[in-house]
Design a protein around this motif. Sequence first.
Motif, PDB file in Angstrom:
ATOM      1  N   GLY A 741      34.549  26.276  38.087  1.00 10.75           N
ATOM      2  CA  GLY A 741      33.954  26.491  39.405  1.00 10.75           C
ATOM      3  C   GLY A 741      34.746  27.426  40.302  1.00 10.75           C
ATOM      4  O   GLY A 741      34.430  27.562  41.496  1.00 10.75           O
ATOM      5  N   ILE A 742      35.757  28.103  39.751  1.00 15.43           N
ATOM      6  CA  ILE A 742      36.612  28.981  40.557  1.00 15.43           C
ATOM      7  C   ILE A 742      35.793  30.052  41.281  1.00 15.43           C
ATOM      8  O   ILE A 742      36.168  30.527  42.350  1.00 15.43           O
ATOM      9  CB  ILE A 742      37.701  29.642  39.664  1.00 15.43           C
ATOM     10  CG1 ILE A 742      38.814  30.271  40.518  1.00 15.43           C
ATOM     11  CG2 ILE A 742      37.090  30.661  38.723  1.00 15.43           C
ATOM     12  CD1 ILE A 742      39.752  29.288  41.111  1.00 15.43           C
ATOM     13  N   GLY A 743      34.655  30.397  40.703  1.00 12.61           N
ATOM     14  CA  GLY A 743      33.809  31.428  41.303  1.00 12.61           C
ATOM     15  C   GLY A 743      33.211  31.033  42.637  1.00 12.61           C
ATOM     16  O   GLY A 743      32.668  31.882  43.351  1.00 12.61           O
ATOM     17  N   ASN A 744      33.281  29.735  42.977  1.00 13.18           N
ATOM     18  CA  ASN A 744      32.754  29.278  44.261  1.00 13.18           C
ATOM     19  C   ASN A 744      33.646  29.692  45.436  1.00 13.18           C
ATOM     20  O   ASN A 744      33.211  29.656  46.586  1.00 13.18           O
ATOM     21  CB  ASN A 744      32.624  27.746  44.279  1.00 13.18           C
ATOM     22  CG  ASN A 744      31.602  27.259  43.265  1.00 13.18           C
ATOM     23  OD1 ASN A 744      30.669  27.975  42.926  1.00 13.18           O
ATOM     24  ND2 ASN A 744      31.786  26.043  42.777  1.00 13.18           N
ATOM     25  N   LEU A 745      34.882  30.064  45.133  1.00  8.11           N
ATOM     26  CA  LEU A 745      35.849  30.367  46.192  1.00  8.11           C
ATOM     27  C   LEU A 745      35.668  31.818  46.652  1.00  8.11           C
ATOM     28  O   LEU A 745      36.485  32.695  46.367  1.00  8.11           O
ATOM     29  CB  LEU A 745      37.279  30.112  45.695  1.00  8.11           C
ATOM     30  CG  LEU A 745      37.526  28.708  45.122  1.00  8.11           C
ATOM     31  CD1 LEU A 745      38.965  28.572  44.649  1.00  8.11           C
ATOM     32  CD2 LEU A 745      37.208  27.646  46.174  1.00  8.11           C
ATOM     33  N   ARG A 746      34.596  32.066  47.374  1.00  9.49           N
ATOM     34  CA  ARG A 746      34.183  33.421  47.708  1.00  9.49           C
ATOM     35  C   ARG A 746      35.135  34.133  48.669  1.00  9.49           C
ATOM     36  O   ARG A 746      35.042  35.345  48.835  1.00  9.49           O
ATOM     37  CB  ARG A 746      32.767  33.406  48.289  1.00  9.49           C
ATOM     38  CG  ARG A 746      31.699  32.998  47.266  1.00  9.49           C
ATOM     39  CD  ARG A 746      31.732  33.928  46.047  1.00  9.49           C
ATOM     40  NE  ARG A 746      30.770  33.569  45.040  1.00  9.49           N
ATOM     41  CZ  ARG A 746      29.529  34.066  44.984  1.00  9.49           C
ATOM     42  NH1 ARG A 746      29.135  34.945  45.884  1.00  9.49           N
ATOM     43  NH2 ARG A 746      28.700  33.703  44.027  1.00  9.49           N
ATOM     44  N   HIS A 747      36.041  33.408  49.320  1.00 10.75           N
ATOM     45  CA  HIS A 747      36.997  34.046  50.235  1.00 10.75           C
ATOM     46  C   HIS A 747      38.343  34.310  49.565  1.00 10.75           C
ATOM     47  O   HIS A 747      39.255  34.845  50.210  1.00 10.75           O
ATOM     48  CB  HIS A 747      37.207  33.172  51.479  1.00 10.75           C
ATOM     49  CG  HIS A 747      36.026  33.133  52.397  1.00 10.75           C
ATOM     50  ND1 HIS A 747      35.083  32.138  52.355  1.00 10.75           N
ATOM     51  CD2 HIS A 747      35.627  33.991  53.368  1.00 10.75           C
ATOM     52  CE1 HIS A 747      34.162  32.372  53.268  1.00 10.75           C
ATOM     53  NE2 HIS A 747      34.459  33.494  53.895  1.00 10.75           N
ATOM     54  N   LEU A 748      38.460  33.963  48.296  1.00 10.60           N
ATOM     55  CA  LEU A 748      39.736  34.125  47.592  1.00 10.60           C
ATOM     56  C   LEU A 748      40.084  35.608  47.452  1.00 10.60           C
ATOM     57  O   LEU A 748      39.285  36.414  46.995  1.00 10.60           O
ATOM     58  CB  LEU A 748      39.651  33.480  46.209  1.00 10.60           C
ATOM     59  CG  LEU A 748      40.966  33.074  45.539  1.00 10.60           C
ATOM     60  CD1 LEU A 748      41.742  32.100  46.407  1.00 10.60           C
ATOM     61  CD2 LEU A 748      40.692  32.446  44.174  1.00 10.60           C
ATOM     62  N   ARG A 749      41.311  35.955  47.884  1.00 12.42           N
ATOM     63  CA  ARG A 749      41.760  37.348  47.851  1.00 12.42           C
ATOM     64  C   ARG A 749      42.924  37.565  46.893  1.00 12.42           C
ATOM     65  O   ARG A 749      43.155  38.695  46.467  1.00 12.42           O
ATOM     66  CB  ARG A 749      42.196  37.792  49.258  1.00 12.42           C
ATOM     67  CG  ARG A 749      41.082  37.806  50.271  1.00 12.42           C
ATOM     68  CD  ARG A 749      41.589  38.245  51.632  1.00 12.42           C
ATOM     69  NE  ARG A 749      40.528  38.279  52.626  1.00 12.42           N
ATOM     70  CZ  ARG A 749      40.698  38.598  53.889  1.00 12.42           C
ATOM     71  NH1 ARG A 749      41.912  38.916  54.326  1.00 12.42           N
ATOM     72  NH2 ARG A 749      39.685  38.607  54.730  1.00 12.42           N
ATOM     73  N   PHE A 750      43.640  36.506  46.588  1.00 12.56           N
ATOM     74  CA  PHE A 750      44.894  36.658  45.823  1.00 12.56           C
ATOM     75  C   PHE A 750      44.987  35.525  44.804  1.00 12.56           C
ATOM     76  O   PHE A 750      44.932  34.349  45.161  1.00 12.56           O
ATOM     77  CB  PHE A 750      46.078  36.624  46.789  1.00 12.56           C
ATOM     78  CG  PHE A 750      47.435  36.707  46.137  1.00 12.56           C
ATOM     79  CD1 PHE A 750      48.102  37.918  46.031  1.00 12.56           C
ATOM     80  CD2 PHE A 750      48.054  35.572  45.646  1.00 12.56           C
ATOM     81  CE1 PHE A 750      49.366  37.985  45.448  1.00 12.56           C
ATOM     82  CE2 PHE A 750      49.312  35.635  45.060  1.00 12.56           C
ATOM     83  CZ  PHE A 750      49.967  36.843  44.957  1.00 12.56           C
ATOM     84  N   ILE A 751      45.124  35.890  43.531  1.00  9.22           N
ATOM     85  CA  ILE A 751      45.393  34.916  42.471  1.00  9.22           C
ATOM     86  C   ILE A 751      46.619  35.384  41.710  1.00  9.22           C
ATOM     87  O   ILE A 751      46.673  36.529  41.246  1.00  9.22           O
ATOM     88  CB  ILE A 751      44.212  34.776  41.483  1.00  9.22           C
ATOM     89  CG1 ILE A 751      42.948  34.295  42.197  1.00  9.22           C
ATOM     90  CG2 ILE A 751      44.572  33.806  40.357  1.00  9.22           C
ATOM     91  CD1 ILE A 751      41.737  34.171  41.280  1.00  9.22           C
ATOM     92  N   ASP A 752      47.614  34.510  41.589  1.00  6.61           N
ATOM     93  CA  ASP A 752      48.823  34.838  40.835  1.00  6.61           C
ATOM     94  C   ASP A 752      48.981  33.830  39.703  1.00  6.61           C
ATOM     95  O   ASP A 752      49.241  32.651  39.939  1.00  6.61           O
ATOM     96  CB  ASP A 752      50.054  34.807  41.745  1.00  6.61           C
ATOM     97  CG  ASP A 752      51.275  35.449  41.087  1.00  6.61           C
ATOM     98  OD1 ASP A 752      51.300  35.530  39.841  1.00  6.61           O
ATOM     99  OD2 ASP A 752      52.198  35.854  41.814  1.00  6.61           O
ATOM    100  N   LEU A 753      48.802  34.315  38.478  1.00  5.42           N
ATOM    101  CA  LEU A 753      48.985  33.492  37.278  1.00  5.42           C
ATOM    102  C   LEU A 753      50.126  34.021  36.424  1.00  5.42           C
ATOM    103  O   LEU A 753      50.236  33.681  35.237  1.00  5.42           O
ATOM    104  CB  LEU A 753      47.685  33.465  36.464  1.00  5.42           C
ATOM    105  CG  LEU A 753      46.498  32.750  37.124  1.00  5.42           C
ATOM    106  CD1 LEU A 753      45.194  33.131  36.436  1.00  5.42           C
ATOM    107  CD2 LEU A 753      46.699  31.255  37.110  1.00  5.42           C
ATOM    108  N   ASN A 754      50.966  34.876  36.990  1.00  4.81           N
ATOM    109  CA  ASN A 754      52.076  35.464  36.230  1.00  4.81           C
ATOM    110  C   ASN A 754      52.889  34.399  35.510  1.00  4.81           C
ATOM    111  O   ASN A 754      53.266  33.378  36.085  1.00  4.81           O
ATOM    112  CB  ASN A 754      53.009  36.234  37.171  1.00  4.81           C
ATOM    113  CG  ASN A 754      52.511  37.638  37.459  1.00  4.81           C
ATOM    114  OD1 ASN A 754      51.472  38.055  36.951  1.00  4.81           O
ATOM    115  ND2 ASN A 754      53.222  38.371  38.301  1.00  4.81           N
ATOM    116  N   TRP A 755      53.167  34.651  34.229  1.00  7.64           N
ATOM    117  CA  TRP A 755      54.026  33.814  33.404  1.00  7.64           C
ATOM    118  C   TRP A 755      53.533  32.360  33.318  1.00  7.64           C
ATOM    119  O   TRP A 755      54.318  31.427  33.193  1.00  7.64           O
ATOM    120  CB  TRP A 755      55.481  33.853  33.893  1.00  7.64           C
ATOM    121  CG  TRP A 755      56.014  35.247  33.906  1.00  7.64           C
ATOM    122  CD1 TRP A 755      56.137  36.060  34.982  1.00  7.64           C
ATOM    123  CD2 TRP A 755      56.425  36.015  32.773  1.00  7.64           C
ATOM    124  NE1 TRP A 755      56.620  37.290  34.616  1.00  7.64           N
ATOM    125  CE2 TRP A 755      56.815  37.289  33.252  1.00  7.64           C
ATOM    126  CE3 TRP A 755      56.538  35.758  31.400  1.00  7.64           C
ATOM    127  CZ2 TRP A 755      57.274  38.302  32.418  1.00  7.64           C
ATOM    128  CZ3 TRP A 755      56.999  36.754  30.573  1.00  7.64           C
ATOM    129  CH2 TRP A 755      57.361  38.005  31.074  1.00  7.64           C
TER     130      TRP A 755
END
Length: 854
Positions: A741-755
């Motif tokens: 459901g991550i696609g529901n977060l329409r205001h999300l601007r920054f995702i950091d999944l490094n490492w």
Amino acid sequence: MTDGIISSVVDQLFIIIKDQIRELRTVLGVEKEIKNLSSKLKKIREVLGDAERRSFKEKGVKLWVEEIQDFCYEVEDVLDEWNTRSRRQQMERSFLPAASSSCFHFKRFVMHRDIAKKIKKLDSRLDQVMKDKDLYNFVAVTHNSDVQESKRVATTTTSFVDASEIQGRDIDASNVIRELVKDDEGEEAIRNGNGPLVISIVGAGGIGKTTLAQLVYGDQQIKTHFHERVWVCVSHPFDQIKIAKAIVESTTKSSENLSDRLQVLLEKIQSTLSQKRFLLVLDDVWTEQYSKWEPLKNSLKVGLPGSRILVTSRSERVARMMASVYLHRVKLISDFDAWMLLSRISFSGRSGEAYSEKLKDIGQKIARRCRGLPLAVKVMGSLLRLKDTEEEWQNVLSKLDIKFWNLEEVETDLFPHLYLSYDDLTSEMKRCFSYCAVFPKDYEIEVDKLIRIWMAQGYLTTTNGSSDRMEQKGREVFGNLAMRSLFQDLEKDDRNSNIISCKMHDIVYDFAEFCTRNECYSIGSRHEDKVKIEKLRHLSWQKTGRLMDPASICDVIGKLCSFFAEHLSPEQLTHDLFNHLKSVRVLGLRGCKLQKLPKEVGNLHHLRYIDLSYSKVEKLPDAICFLDNLQTLDLEGCECLSKLSEGIGNLSHLRYIDLSKSNIDELPDTICSLDNLQTLNLGGCKRISRLPQGIGKLRRLKYIDLSKCNINELPDTICNLDDLQTLNLRACKRFSRLPEGIGNLRHLRFIDLNWSKVEELPNTICSLDNLEILNLGGCQHLSRLPEGIGNLRHLRYIDVSWSKVEELPNAICFLDNLQILNLTGCQCLSKLPEGIENLRNLSEGEEIEGEENV
């Protein structure tokens, strides 16, 4: 700050009259008094501009202004007490059985009686203030700056000065560079075992000493000539350990495990600078004590011949003490250079039609009034940038000629210029700017923290009275102050334009301190015992190496609205002290040695901001959960803290909680009751393995930092966080998947999944219309990106470095706004999509990092 606090109080009174008229009339019986307070304060506000100007010269007026200010602080306390007690009683009533109603009504009666008595007493006190006002024949001034401000913000662009915008310093720079790089055949004789030669830049505050040193420091000839360059801001006091640490940090590029012993630090300096030709800049040196300078000087003798020390100072005595072989006196810039600098700033971002011969004539006169002082020119240019007409420019020039602003004791008559810029601010901006005098000189101010403090003090108001936009409002206020050059050394975030830290120039700071001279005070090494500031409201108590009693500074500790006491011992922070801080809104205890926070903190009903970061606190008292006005709880780096109280959910106004680098192992489920929470920082909490299932209830949450946590998945309810903008999962080595459901977060601007351990991204991530930054660097289990990634039209930055990505989807070529694509270390990637060259911003902007590996 007087204008600001009067405006704030009048606004609060207006809301009370509008929304609580029935309670005022039938219960409190003070409707008349409230209306009187509002009416009288409005009349005072009309003459306050004249009063503040005259207070610079007339002692009687100065005392009257201070009396008004003190009165308004007391009104704020009473109104806040009323709101807080009313809210608490309503909450208590909802939990009480019907049989207890008589007890509730009695408590309510007592509260109303107490508040009514205080309001009547305040109304009587204001009568005397009004009588005194009539003695001074003040001139009323109409306030319309708030309206003008709203127009300016939309049409004016911001321009931050860089090296290319420095005016009139080319010859100065050439002369200093010549002295730094010249091969002096007699250098050894001059050194005579005293270490590197010292070159000093000397001049009045604000004349451009630091700017000149920066220009020299960044010159290509200097970069080539010296093996090592080190910049240290010294300021006052001359802290030997701080300076030595700064040199070590600069030369080793590390701040970890640094000793607090001067001997160890000096030995480290010797090992890092040995057999190198180095340049050490010591900016803003004040001390004239050779004993302070000698140990550091002796440790610097290991450099190769040609090493230099460049010093900036206001005093030639400092240059002599440091045995300077060349002293460069910085002179005022010419009227021509002043006009060129002023015109560049004031016309920045305007069309050529905005420039006229009449404006040029007025502008040149204003530039001459700046008397060649670059900082004054810069401040005036920023002011004129917001003025469009000849009449407005002429009005500025006329104001500069008013004699009573020419303060003889102020260096080179700068304060009239600064006061003019200050007077042009809205009342809200004046309060926010002046408050910065509570910090020590040359203090690096964290902008987000400053904004939270402004919020806690009630300085930030929104048009509809809503608190939802306070952080955004704070950014706007800061941006306007920075645009007027009231802040400097602006440090920006690497990936966006947000300013994360700043400083105040010495003279701007001196001016802010002057404006708040009986309101803000900072205890430092220069502190004089028993100053006794009668109406002090904001106190900063820095570590001085000796025991002190705050009562020696201010008569009534209970009047303090801000109390910063960093790195102090339990002996200095007594239970009795906490008992007396009845009016405090901001409590800064960063780095304190307290293991236990006194339960008396629960009595600080006005408290909205508490900073316990890097303290030794092991447990928060349950009493802290009664602080229902609390907005900020900063527990960063509290390594001894392992648990939060279940009562944390009672903090209904909490907006910011930082538990990063603490020893917390889980969050209580009650944290999900914090309806106003916007920031949850758990970065570095290595014992956190899960989030509460109810996290999705925090519908106002904008920022979550889970970096370096031990979680392996997120609860699905996190996808209910409609306002979430930042999700940081960096270095979460057990984390393997994002919820569908991550696609529901329409205001999300920054995702950091490094490492992280993420194996693939859900296709729904391609619905994040506002996503700008996607960090996937070091994801060793990630082999592909979703085909629909081309839908992320706002994406500016993608990092898949050191991942196992085998190919990039062709849709990536639709990302028109992409500026950086980091492919460093992508050994499984054999080719790029054919249309990659069509990404205009990518080719014109940064680059494809690591392209050579493909």
